[in-house]
Each structure stands twice: as structure tokens, then as C-alpha cells.
Design an enzyme around this catalytic site. Sequence first.
Site, short mmCIF file in Angstrom:
data_model
loop_
_atom_site.label_atom_id
_atom_site.label_comp_id
_atom_site.label_asym_id
_atom_site.label_seq_id
_atom_site.Cartn_x
_atom_site.Cartn_y
_atom_site.Cartn_z
N VAL A 22 54.98 12.97 38.81
CA VAL A 22 53.72 12.54 38.20
C VAL A 22 52.80 11.89 39.22
O VAL A 22 51.63 12.25 39.35
CB VAL A 22 54.00 11.55 37.04
CG1 VAL A 22 52.69 10.98 36.51
CG2 VAL A 22 54.76 12.25 35.92
N ASP A 40 55.99 4.35 47.57
CA ASP A 40 57.25 4.63 46.90
C ASP A 40 58.36 3.87 47.63
O ASP A 40 58.33 3.77 48.86
CB ASP A 40 57.55 6.13 46.89
CG ASP A 40 58.59 6.51 45.84
OD1 ASP A 40 58.20 7.11 44.83
OD2 ASP A 40 59.78 6.20 46.04
N THR A 90 60.60 6.13 33.24
CA THR A 90 61.09 5.23 32.20
C THR A 90 62.24 5.95 31.48
O THR A 90 62.05 6.58 30.43
CB THR A 90 59.98 4.87 31.18
OG1 THR A 90 59.21 6.04 30.88
CG2 THR A 90 59.08 3.81 31.75
N THR A 125 55.61 6.41 30.40
CA THR A 125 55.78 6.50 28.95
C THR A 125 56.62 5.34 28.45
O THR A 125 57.74 5.13 28.92
CB THR A 125 56.45 7.82 28.57
OG1 THR A 125 55.67 8.90 29.08
CG2 THR A 125 56.57 7.95 27.06
N CYS A 265 61.05 13.50 29.81
CA CYS A 265 60.02 13.26 28.79
C CYS A 265 60.53 13.56 27.38
O CYS A 265 60.88 12.66 26.65
CB CYS A 265 58.78 14.12 29.09
SG CYS A 265 57.87 13.58 30.55
N ARG A 336 66.78 15.88 36.68
CA ARG A 336 66.97 14.67 35.87
C ARG A 336 67.19 15.02 34.40
O ARG A 336 66.43 15.75 33.80
CB ARG A 336 65.76 13.74 36.00
CG ARG A 336 65.60 13.08 37.36
CD ARG A 336 64.35 12.25 37.41
NE ARG A 336 63.15 13.07 37.28
CZ ARG A 336 61.92 12.57 37.14
NH1 ARG A 336 61.74 11.27 37.08
NH2 ARG A 336 60.88 13.39 37.05
#
Length: 458
Positions: A22, A40, A90, A125, A265, A336
Site C-alpha cells: 500500500v 520503513d 493491521t 484498516t 484485507c 500473507r
Amino acid sequence: MNMYEDIIKGKEKISIVGLGYVGMPIAIAFAKKVKVIGFDVNQEKIKLYKNGIDPTKEVGNKAIKDTTVDFTSKDDELSRAIFHIVAVPTPVNSDHTPDLTPIKSASATLGRNLQKGSIVIFESTVYPGVTEDVCVPILEKESGLKCGTDFKVGYSPERINPGDKVHRLETITKVVAGMDEETLNIAAKIYELVVDAGVHKAENIKVAEAAKVIENAQRDINIAFMNELSIIFDKMNIDTNSVLKAAGTKWNFLNFSPGLVGGHCIGVDPYYLTYKAEQLGYHSQIILSGRKINDDMGKYIAENTVKKMIKSNKQVKGSKVVIFGFTFKENTPDVRNTKVVDIIKELEEYGVQVQIVDPIADQEDLWNEYSISVINRSSVKNVDALIFAVPHQEFEDIKLEELVEMYAPSVSYYNKDLEVAATAELNTTEIKEDRVLVDVKGMFNKEEAEKNFLYWRL
């Protein structure tokens, strides 16, 4: 609007905290217009970016090489920016409760380097309330500044779809919210620099947080419905894809299909909403039911693979199965929360030896997270079953004829057209039934596959 003008004129900088699937596209997009600091904590990732390498495959190596983003893993560099965008993961814990560790850590890091007059926009999110109730106190504690007086916050949920070359940052309407009208207007104008589709100004931060979390919950529920239909139709010996094709001729039929639901997500975000609902005394009915169906699909696919192997008279324990595709979705290296791992675990419970073919999966992440390494497509030999779990573009050139050579010797007597046995004594039906092909997303033509394979798909 002084902040916006100062950023436009190059007097002030924007920082992007978190340079993953993202954050990286956001940094690259803004760097075409203004000065950007890309931060990062992963030093290896920063090293790759500085060398012009894009491990996410989201923007490509050329874009990384050509960008003016100032990549860094030194958090004190953040103090040189005045407008900050936080785009960190998240995830959820093993019990499906929100894991706010990354966003809390990012808030603390940013807080230590926050200058007076800054605006902080969160894109991660979260459930409604996290920005103001969790992140703001951390920013205040670490910075010694007061929110609303010394700095301000906003929220603009990420909507990037990894691996999607059509729906990109620039082409998706951006929802933007601020703690007050001034913050909202500044944030909206800054995002309008890179979002051609424009922005939608949400009434407040909680509305924007809620809007994001229900977007993925809605998709999750719709896919769960398709997965449930596939289970029902399988029992009825009806092909689900054929049913959906027929139903899809109606103008208002929603275009969803069954499959594995993983990633960072859709397979995660609904749990954020149900967690908050539980805190308020409401137990989700629909959302959690859909989650359970989708979470169980890996096991369901594995069980059907085993059933087909038993039908083909193969000894399941000690058998060899090769799975094509490991990432959470097609055409992205992101592994992931992939649900392919659930297929593997279930098959291994039966004593099956499993190997993986995935030419685009992030090899380092795959090994670090799952202790799994991949094999080359050319080395797939003597298998008892094949599972095509993720329809990467790299697999589109695979022909059914090529699959024949991958199976155990008992099915190697076919000529290239797959229809005539080279040895007259061999029974075509018996050989076909010896070859198990599980095609999760329907990559192959069903009619052609069924001629020479014991074929199954969702």
C-alpha cells in the site's frame, strides 16, 4: 491552506510510514508531484528500494529506479516532513482479535519525530475509533504535543487492490476524513494531487474507518455465499461455474465466484468490525458465519482432493501432491495470510507429501513465515494429484497435455492429444480415473479436462 501551498512549492515534505503493498504506490505517486520521505523499519526492504528493486511487484523496478522518494529506515528523518501518511499492516492474532502492534509502533515512532503543526493521516484498516482513541494518545505521549492544538489527525482508508493493474490509487475514489474542517480540506487537496478519480469527504474519522471495514466485510460475505453454493451444488452433482454463468445473465446478479479468501484485507478486516461489536455487546450473525465458511475452504478443498484420490484407488498416505500457486491471490507475490497453507496442513494430516510451484511468490517471506520452499514447474514428476490453487498469469500457458507428464508412470501412456492410449491393453477409463486434477478457480476447460482426468473444481 499554507501547509498545502508549502508542500506544493517544495518548502515542506510528505512522509509515508510503511512501504509495503500500500505505502509504496502512494510514495511513488506523490513523489511525481512533491517531495517525499519514504520510511520503513525493514532495512533490507529499504536497501532493495535504493537499488531500484520492487519486491512488491506493484509499481515495477523502473518506477523505483526513476522515483525521487528519499528512502530511509532512520526514523529521525520523519522530523523533516509535516504531512504524514501511515500505511502499516493491521493483522489479527491467532484468536482473530485485532493485532494493533504495527499501528501502535508506527504511531510511537512518528510521535518521537513529530514537529509542531503537522498533520497525520492513517490509512491502515481499523475498527471505528482506533485513530482517535488509540493512535492519538500515543502520538501525544511520544511527542509531548497536544492533538488539535499542536498537530492534527485524519483518516483516509487504503483501497489499493494488490496485483490489480486497473484499479489503482489514481483510479479509485479516495475517502478522506479529518478531525476538523481545516484538516479535512488540506488532506483532500493533497490527495487530489495524485487521485484522478477525486475524493469523497466523509463526515468524520469514525465514518471513514467504518466505511473501509465494511467494504471488505461485504465482499467476504458475498464470496462466502458463493462458497456455500459450491458445497451445496457439489452434493447435487451440479457445476457451480455453469450455474453462475446462467444466473449472471440477469442484469442485477452480483459477479462473485467461490474460492479461497486470504490476504491482509478481506480475510482479516471483518474481524476488526466484529471485535468492536462484541465489545459493545453485539454478537455478529452474518459476518462471522461468512468468515467461518471462508476460513474452512482450504480444509474443504483438501478433503475433496483426498476423496478423489481414494476414488482413483491411490494410497493416500505417502502420496505426492503438487500445488500450483501459494500466494493469497493471483498475480501478486504477497503470501500473507494465504489460505493455500490450510490445504497443505490438511493434506499433511493425511500423510500426503506436498510440494509447491509458485514462480512469483516472495521466496523470502514464504520461507520465513511458513518454512516452505518452491520447486520449478519443470521438476514436477510422478505426482498422484495436482491442485491448481491460484490462477497466476504464469500458469495460463499450461496445457492439459503438459500435465500428463507430471503424473505417476501408470498414466504416462497417453499421446499428445490425450485421447488415444499408446498401449492397447490399457483401459482409457481406468487411466483417466488414476489422474486427479483439482482446479480450484476453474482455469481449465471442464469438458476437456474430464475426458482424461478425474477432475474437480469449486
